[in-house]
Design an enzyme around this catalytic site. Structure first.
Site, short mmCIF file in Angstrom:
data_model
loop_
_atom_site.label_atom_id
_atom_site.label_comp_id
_atom_site.label_asym_id
_atom_site.label_seq_id
_atom_site.Cartn_x
_atom_site.Cartn_y
_atom_site.Cartn_z
N CYS A 29 0.99 -0.91 -0.31
CA CYS A 29 -0.08 -0.01 -0.30
C CYS A 29 0.82 0.76 0.24
O CYS A 29 1.78 1.71 0.93
CB CYS A 29 -0.62 -0.27 0.67
SG CYS A 29 -1.51 1.30 1.54
N CYS A 32 0.25 3.96 2.75
CA CYS A 32 0.66 3.26 4.57
C CYS A 32 1.71 3.35 4.26
O CYS A 32 2.16 3.79 4.76
CB CYS A 32 0.41 1.55 4.08
SG CYS A 32 -1.43 1.65 4.21
#
Length: 105
Positions: A29, A32
């Site tokens: 991600c 993230c």
């Protein structure tokens, strides 16, 4: 200090004496990874006031499912075993610091 959250330690952490902030993330991600250094900095700044945990949704899908995590990054703020607040998506350090301060009251 950041704590790695797993199915084995989650119950103990969420019911601990300090409030808990959980960053739900995954290695693939991008957003993230973008907020990871911010979370790390805040973990040091708020050390002793709350526990900052990171929960990999791929390794701990049971926790992610229990809390209805559909998008990552999602940050949960847990106090006395209950979710007090939730934040979804990447953001700035200032916005997260505001959330931390509001959460700690």
């Amino acid at each position: 200090m950041e704590v790695k959250i797993t199915s084995e330690n989650f119950e103990e952490l969420k019911n601990g004496s300090l409030p808990l902030m959980v960053d739900f993330w995954a290695t693939w991600c991008g957003p993230c990874r973008a907020i990871a250094p911010i979370i790390e900095e805040l973990a040091k700044e708020y050390d002793g006031k709350l526990v900052v945990g990171k929960c990999d949704v791929e390794e701990n899908d049971d926790i992610a499912m229990e809390y209805g995590i559909r998008n990552i990054p999602t940050i949960l703020f847990i106090k006395n075993g209950e979710v007090a607040d939730r934040f979804v998506g990447a953001t700035t350090k200032a916005a997260l610091k505001e959330k931390f301060d509001a959460f700690l009251g």
